[in-house]
Design a protein around this motif. Structure first.
Motif, PDB file in Angstrom:
ATOM      1  N   LEU A   1       0.859  -1.218   0.045  1.00 46.65           N
ATOM      2  CA  LEU A   1       0.016  -0.257  -0.168  1.00 46.65           C
ATOM      3  C   LEU A   1       0.847   1.190   0.088  1.00 46.65           C
ATOM      4  O   LEU A   1       0.448   2.329  -0.732  1.00 46.65           O
ATOM      5  CB  LEU A   1      -0.911   0.083   1.232  1.00 46.65           C
ATOM      6  N   THR A   2       2.035   1.237   0.712  1.00 44.88           N
ATOM      7  CA  THR A   2       2.715   2.437   0.719  1.00 44.88           C
ATOM      8  C   THR A   2       3.408   2.831  -0.567  1.00 44.88           C
ATOM      9  O   THR A   2       3.869   3.811  -0.737  1.00 44.88           O
ATOM     10  CB  THR A   2       4.021   2.325   1.997  1.00 44.88           C
ATOM     11  N   VAL A   3       3.568   1.879  -1.318  1.00 42.21           N
ATOM     12  CA  VAL A   3       4.164   2.150  -2.903  1.00 42.21           C
ATOM     13  C   VAL A   3       3.361   3.169  -3.448  1.00 42.21           C
ATOM     14  O   VAL A   3       3.968   4.341  -3.927  1.00 42.21           O
ATOM     15  CB  VAL A   3       4.120   0.923  -3.751  1.00 42.21           C
ATOM     16  N   LYS A   4       2.172   3.244  -3.469  1.00 42.18           N
ATOM     17  CA  LYS A   4       1.289   4.251  -3.898  1.00 42.18           C
ATOM     18  C   LYS A   4       1.018   5.437  -2.801  1.00 42.18           C
ATOM     19  O   LYS A   4       0.531   6.593  -3.270  1.00 42.18           O
ATOM     20  CB  LYS A   4      -0.060   3.626  -4.476  1.00 42.18           C
ATOM     21  N   TYR A   5       0.568   4.718  -1.660  1.00 47.91           N
ATOM     22  CA  TYR A   5      -0.149   5.886  -0.607  1.00 47.91           C
ATOM     23  C   TYR A   5       0.949   5.819   0.519  1.00 47.91           C
ATOM     24  O   TYR A   5       0.849   4.969   1.321  1.00 47.91           O
ATOM     25  CB  TYR A   5      -1.340   5.168  -0.434  1.00 47.91           C
ATOM     26  N   ARG A   6       1.815   6.659   0.633  1.00 54.63           N
ATOM     27  CA  ARG A   6       2.783   6.978   1.688  1.00 54.63           C
ATOM     28  C   ARG A   6       2.214   7.130   2.753  1.00 54.63           C
ATOM     29  O   ARG A   6       2.802   6.978   4.030  1.00 54.63           O
ATOM     30  CB  ARG A   6       3.868   8.048   1.326  1.00 54.63           C
ATOM     31  N   ASP A   7       1.043   7.893   2.993  1.00 60.99           N
ATOM     32  CA  ASP A   7       0.474   8.119   4.213  1.00 60.99           C
ATOM     33  C   ASP A   7       0.229   6.820   5.135  1.00 60.99           C
ATOM     34  O   ASP A   7       0.576   7.218   6.418  1.00 60.99           O
ATOM     35  CB  ASP A   7      -1.204   8.498   3.873  1.00 60.99           C
ATOM     36  N   ILE A   8       0.150   5.706   4.634  1.00 60.31           N
ATOM     37  CA  ILE A   8       0.112   4.700   5.414  1.00 60.31           C
ATOM     38  C   ILE A   8       1.330   4.336   6.349  1.00 60.31           C
ATOM     39  O   ILE A   8       1.285   4.021   7.508  1.00 60.31           O
ATOM     40  CB  ILE A   8      -0.205   3.383   4.555  1.00 60.31           C
ATOM     41  N   GLY A   9       2.564   4.653   5.576  1.00 59.20           N
ATOM     42  CA  GLY A   9       3.654   4.540   6.362  1.00 59.20           C
ATOM     43  C   GLY A   9       3.684   5.530   7.643  1.00 59.20           C
ATOM     44  O   GLY A   9       4.289   4.847   8.948  1.00 59.20           O
ATOM     45  N   PHE A  10       3.069   6.662   7.410  1.00 59.02           N
ATOM     46  CA  PHE A  10       2.989   7.359   8.987  1.00 59.02           C
ATOM     47  C   PHE A  10       2.150   7.074  10.042  1.00 59.02           C
ATOM     48  O   PHE A  10       2.348   7.085  11.016  1.00 59.02           O
ATOM     49  CB  PHE A  10       2.658   8.729   8.587  1.00 59.02           C
ATOM     50  N   ILE A  11       1.094   6.075   9.602  1.00 57.45           N
ATOM     51  CA  ILE A  11       0.084   5.707  10.546  1.00 57.45           C
ATOM     52  C   ILE A  11       0.883   4.498  11.513  1.00 57.45           C
ATOM     53  O   ILE A  11       0.523   4.296  12.430  1.00 57.45           O
ATOM     54  CB  ILE A  11      -1.093   5.307   9.787  1.00 57.45           C
ATOM     55  N   VAL A  12       1.759   3.668  10.792  1.00 52.43           N
ATOM     56  CA  VAL A  12       2.176   2.357  11.318  1.00 52.43           C
ATOM     57  C   VAL A  12       2.751   2.602  12.802  1.00 52.43           C
ATOM     58  O   VAL A  12       2.155   1.982  13.441  1.00 52.43           O
ATOM     59  CB  VAL A  12       3.213   1.642  10.415  1.00 52.43           C
ATOM     60  N   ASP A  13       3.601   3.506  12.924  1.00 47.91           N
ATOM     61  CA  ASP A  13       4.191   3.690  14.382  1.00 47.91           C
ATOM     62  C   ASP A  13       2.815   3.796  15.351  1.00 47.91           C
ATOM     63  O   ASP A  13       2.871   3.293  16.484  1.00 47.91           O
ATOM     64  CB  ASP A  13       5.003   4.742  14.417  1.00 47.91           C
ATOM     65  N   PHE A  14       1.993   4.984  15.034  1.00 48.17           N
ATOM     66  CA  PHE A  14       1.044   5.240  15.960  1.00 48.17           C
ATOM     67  C   PHE A  14       0.129   4.119  16.114  1.00 48.17           C
ATOM     68  O   PHE A  14      -0.378   3.564  17.221  1.00 48.17           O
ATOM     69  CB  PHE A  14       0.303   6.318  15.262  1.00 48.17           C
ATOM     70  N   ALA A  15      -0.320   3.267  14.955  1.00 52.63           N
ATOM     71  CA  ALA A  15      -1.112   2.270  15.255  1.00 52.63           C
ATOM     72  C   ALA A  15      -0.730   1.201  15.958  1.00 52.63           C
ATOM     73  O   ALA A  15      -1.183   0.387  16.828  1.00 52.63           O
ATOM     74  CB  ALA A  15      -1.615   1.850  13.632  1.00 52.63           C
ATOM     75  N   LEU A  16       0.835   0.870  15.823  1.00 53.02           N
ATOM     76  CA  LEU A  16       1.706  -0.223  16.872  1.00 53.02           C
ATOM     77  C   LEU A  16       1.393   0.258  18.072  1.00 53.02           C
ATOM     78  O   LEU A  16       0.980  -0.744  19.115  1.00 53.02           O
ATOM     79  CB  LEU A  16       2.833  -0.242  16.282  1.00 53.02           C
ATOM     80  N   GLN A  17       1.334   1.443  18.389  1.00 54.09           N
ATOM     81  CA  GLN A  17       1.463   2.048  19.951  1.00 54.09           C
ATOM     82  C   GLN A  17       0.114   1.794  20.428  1.00 54.09           C
ATOM     83  O   GLN A  17      -0.056   1.117  21.600  1.00 54.09           O
ATOM     84  CB  GLN A  17       1.669   3.358  20.155  1.00 54.09           C
ATOM     85  N   LEU A  18      -0.921   1.874  19.809  1.00 55.09           N
ATOM     86  CA  LEU A  18      -2.276   1.862  20.207  1.00 55.09           C
ATOM     87  C   LEU A  18      -2.572   0.212  20.347  1.00 55.09           C
ATOM     88  O   LEU A  18      -3.198  -0.243  21.190  1.00 55.09           O
ATOM     89  CB  LEU A  18      -3.147   2.228  18.772  1.00 55.09           C
ATOM     90  N   TRP A  19      -2.023  -0.441  19.262  1.00 54.34           N
ATOM     91  CA  TRP A  19      -2.159  -1.933  19.312  1.00 54.34           C
ATOM     92  C   TRP A  19      -1.662  -2.479  20.522  1.00 54.34           C
ATOM     93  O   TRP A  19      -2.480  -3.551  21.123  1.00 54.34           O
ATOM     94  CB  TRP A  19      -1.706  -2.566  18.109  1.00 54.34           C
ATOM     95  N   LEU A  20      -0.496  -2.031  20.940  1.00 55.78           N
ATOM     96  CA  LEU A  20       0.099  -2.483  21.983  1.00 55.78           C
ATOM     97  C   LEU A  20      -0.725  -2.704  23.331  1.00 55.78           C
ATOM     98  O   LEU A  20      -0.815  -3.485  24.207  1.00 55.78           O
ATOM     99  CB  LEU A  20       1.508  -1.753  22.302  1.00 55.78           C
ATOM    100  N   TYR A  21      -1.415  -1.634  23.354  1.00 58.11           N
ATOM    101  CA  TYR A  21      -2.303  -1.373  24.644  1.00 58.11           C
ATOM    102  C   TYR A  21      -3.438  -2.067  24.411  1.00 58.11           C
ATOM    103  O   TYR A  21      -4.273  -2.536  25.390  1.00 58.11           O
ATOM    104  CB  TYR A  21      -2.643  -0.062  25.015  1.00 58.11           C
ATOM    105  N   LEU A  22      -3.903  -2.650  23.270  1.00 59.06           N
ATOM    106  CA  LEU A  22      -4.980  -3.483  23.176  1.00 59.06           C
ATOM    107  C   LEU A  22      -4.487  -4.892  23.213  1.00 59.06           C
ATOM    108  O   LEU A  22      -5.455  -5.812  23.034  1.00 59.06           O
ATOM    109  CB  LEU A  22      -5.607  -3.314  21.740  1.00 59.06           C
TER     110      LEU A  22
END
Lengths: 413, 294
Positions: free
Chosen positions: B199-220
């Motif tokens: 997905l990041t090949v076309k939409y770099r935006d997703i790359g920015f979300i990864v770190d944040f999403a992982l942090q959230l995921w950690l608490y879930l």
């Protein structure tokens, strides 16, 4: 001989124009890349009905085993795209490529090195990346190291290498590849002359041992010394396929504009050139003949437009010979240039140039006090002229290739 | 030009993308040497030119574990239990957090590294052909090596605790199955990472979300706390997160007690295989021409 190694069948490659991903950018005319390409290429029919840019269109050719094929063409002609397709870095849009051996690519030889790793570790990494097994590299390590002349730095991280060493190491690994087909893109453009000669020797050896080589270069002398056959690409199309001398002649005559005068405003500028054109060359005219005898002088008139006053405007003229090498350079300040349209007459002393065809490259530059030059407008292959051999020195015609392009006057004291 | 029939005379054929699925596993096997070297490169180059060197492998999870123990264990007083203990055994908070951290780090590192495959290697991949899958797999192995070393340290601390008798848990035979959960985490990290990479090949935006999403995921995920903290009626929903059953199962295998339910384990395997296979297919589609877009 006689075995076919590569067959390229009606291959085309399309690229999406403009910036991909954002809706606004899909409007091609608005994106910088789209605009730059459209102005010129719509004209040349290089954008197809789907609005895609044709990097290659309908290319077909075959290469026999053991052959060294030269590929020449101007920047953007599609040479690198062709090599990328052959090396499987990307796929063609139409057509197919059939191969009878493993392809190893030598496109930018230094890539793939990891700066923290030592030279030795990088040799293994690079070798593996190019499809060599660890055992094969073990066997060839000594030869590779020997060839690279980097023996004493083998256990130093490559980040401490000079750029020359870096390149030598990269080339050496690639030179000992055991792939049947090797594609090279301007690999010898850098490096010192001695090493270059060594590489040429090595490429010749590779070719003699039956390897099929595809060689891209802008250096006609190199092409000439390495290849017997050569193809010419222009605007993504295969324009010529045949003997190397004929191909080079075809290529140079195609880019040589042998006319009396030329409108310059609409010509495509090189991509690196500053887009907000403070200066723009509009018209050039050769005064007198475009083919003249040795010892004569070239006169020409240049019109250019200045949008604002420039600190110190200069004209740089590059004189390129028909085999693609720079023959000479001229430089003049233009203190009288003023805002708006200018028309200036020049006289260039070409009396010491050897016979042959030459093409002019023109650059308008702004030079500041420290001698730094800012390109304002640049054009290659603007107009060409030919110097005819004179009766008294016919020998210059014959050996020019090995002698350079300028004759320095020599006197007895 | 002859017809298609003489295709057999040729060894290789490069054709336009036809939507056919070839994972190229045989080709990848041919390049296993490269995978090995990539992994070695990632692993060994990480700590060059550092004073503490390999000690850095231990410092981050150690510090996080201490922080977790102090903040979540001592201050917030979260339970470090996945279920009501069957006897008087209580898993020491430090070991509980440590194993969770090591596993989570493994998962999130693999995911992050895999997600960056195309972006990080665009230059090399634009110049040289090799099976693109070699890069993320090598990264996963280098992360695995790191996790194994950390797990050895964990094992040593665990053993010291058991031998000295201050830890009220015993070594259990279920430990033999522990590697299975590690393997499962690897597959999941790779699978999701591959999808994000595509997905990041076309939409770099997703790359920015990864770190944040992982942090959230950690608490879930029950890393900073035990499953016991989660209210009973939410468990079904909570377990939808495929990392949760893996995490609790891993702790069960490790300490010989905790929370294991076959249904959730099966669900986690289904999810893992779905993401992994899906990721491989998408990656395979994208790898062939991604250099044109990136």
């Amino acid at each position: 001989m006689g075995d076919r190694m590569i067959r390229v069948e009606h291959v085309s490659k399309e690229y999406q124009l403009g910036v991909i991903g954002q809706k606004i950018m899909l409007d091609k005319a608005d994106s910088p890349l789209g605009k730059r390409l459209t102005e010129h290429d719509l004209h040349e029919g290089r954008i197809n009905d789907k609005g895609m840019f044709m990097a290659l269109s309908d290319i077909s050719f075959e290469v026999e085993a053991g052959e060294t094929l030269g590929i020449i063409g101007r920047n953007g002609a599609g040479k690198s795209t062709l090599l990328k397709l052959l090396a499987r870095i990307t796929l063609p849009t139409v057509g197919r490529i059939l191969l009878n051996g493993h392809v190893a690519s030598m496109i930018e030889v230094g890539t793939g090195f990891h700066s923290e790793l030592t030279g030795r570790e990088n040799i293994y990494l690079k070798g593996a990346m190019l499809g060599m097994s660890e055992r094969k590299i073990d066997q060839k390590l000594d030869e590779i190291v020997d060839f690279s002349e980097c023996g004493q730095f083998l256990d130093t991280p490559v980040k401490r290498y000079s750029s020359g060493m870096y390149l030598k190491l990269g080339l050496s690994v690639a030179a000992y590849l055991d792939a049947e087909i090797v594609v090279m893109d301007e690999v010898l453009a850098v490096g010192d002359t001695a090493f270059q000669n060594k590489c040429i020797q090595k490429i010749k050896e590779m070719s003699e041992s039956g390897r099929t080589i595809l060689f891209v270069s802008h250096n006609m002398a190199l092409i000439r010394s390495l290849c017997k056959r050569c193809i010419v690409l222009d605007q993504g199309k295969l324009k010529f396929d045949g003997k190397v001398e004929e191909a080079i002649r075809y290529y140079t005559s195609a880019s040589f504009y042998m006319e009396q005068a030329r409108e310059l405003e609409q010509l495509e500028r090189t991509p690196s050139h500053n887009p907000n054109r403070v200066a723009c060359m509009t018209y050039i005219k050769i005064l007198g003949r475009t083919r003249f005898a040795m010892r004569e002088i070239l006169r020409f008139m240049l019109r250019f437009r200045l949008l604002e006053r420039v600190g110190q405007l200069c004209l740089r003229v590059g004189i390129w010979s028909a085999d693609g090498t720079a023959a000479a350079i001229s430089f003049v300040r233009l203190p009288n240039a003023c805002e708006g349209e200018n028309e200036t007459y020049f006289r260039m002393d070409t009396s010491r140039l050897l016979p042959g065809k030459y093409s002019l490259e023109l650059l308008l530059v702004d030079m500041d006090k420290s001698g730094l030059m800012v390109k304002l407008d640049a054009l290659r292959d603007v107009i060409a002229f030919e110097i005819l051999p004179s009766e008294d020195w016919p020998v210059y015609q014959m050996y020019k290739r090995d002698w350079g392009y300028v004759e320095l006057p020599l006197f007895i004291e | 030009m002859d017809s298609v029939s003489d295709k057999e005379q040729w060894k290789y054929c490069i054709e336009p993308e036809r939507g056919r699925l070839e994972l190229g596993l045989r080709n990848l096997w041919r390049y296993r040497g490269l995978v090995h070297l990539f992994a070695k490169r990632d692993f060994t180059s990480k700590y060059r030119q550092t004073v503490l060197g390999p000690l850095w492998m231990f410092i981050p999870p150690f510090l996080t574990t201490i922080v977790f123990t102090v903040v979540f264990g001592n201050i917030a007083k979260f339970p470090t239990l996945d279920s009501v203990a069957s006897g008087d055994m209580v898993v020491p908070a430090f070991l509980f957090y440590m194993i969770g951290n090591i596993l989570w780090e493994l998962f999130s590192n693999i995911l992050k590294h895999t997600a960056k495959t195309f972006l990080a290697n665009a230059r090399i991949m634009g110049k040289v052909y090799y099976p693109r899958l070699a890069s993320p797999i090598a990264a996963a192995f280098s992360d695995l090596a790191m996790a194994v070393i950390r797990l050895l340290l964990f094992g040593a601390l665990f053993a010291v605790g058991v031998v000295c008798g201050s830890v009220s848990v015993r070594m259990s035979w279920t430990m033999l199955f522990f590697p299975l959960t590690v393997f499962q985490l690897m597959l999941l990290g790779l699978g999701i990472g591959l999808i994000i990479a595509v997905l990041t090949v076309k939409y770099r935006d997703i790359g920015f979300i990864v770190d944040f999403a992982l942090q959230l995921w950690l608490y879930l995920t029950p890393v900073a706390y035990g499953l016991q903290l989660v209210p009973k009626r939410w468990i079904g929903l909570y377990m939808l997160n495929p990392v949760t059953p893996i995490m609790t199962t891993a702790r069960y295998f490790c300490f010989g007690e905790g929370y294991v339910q076959v249904g959730y384990v099966i669900w986690s395997w289904v999810a893992v295989l779905f993401f992994f296979v899906g990721g491989c297919i998408l990656f395979n589609r994208a790898e062939k021409t991604f250099v044109d877009i990136i």
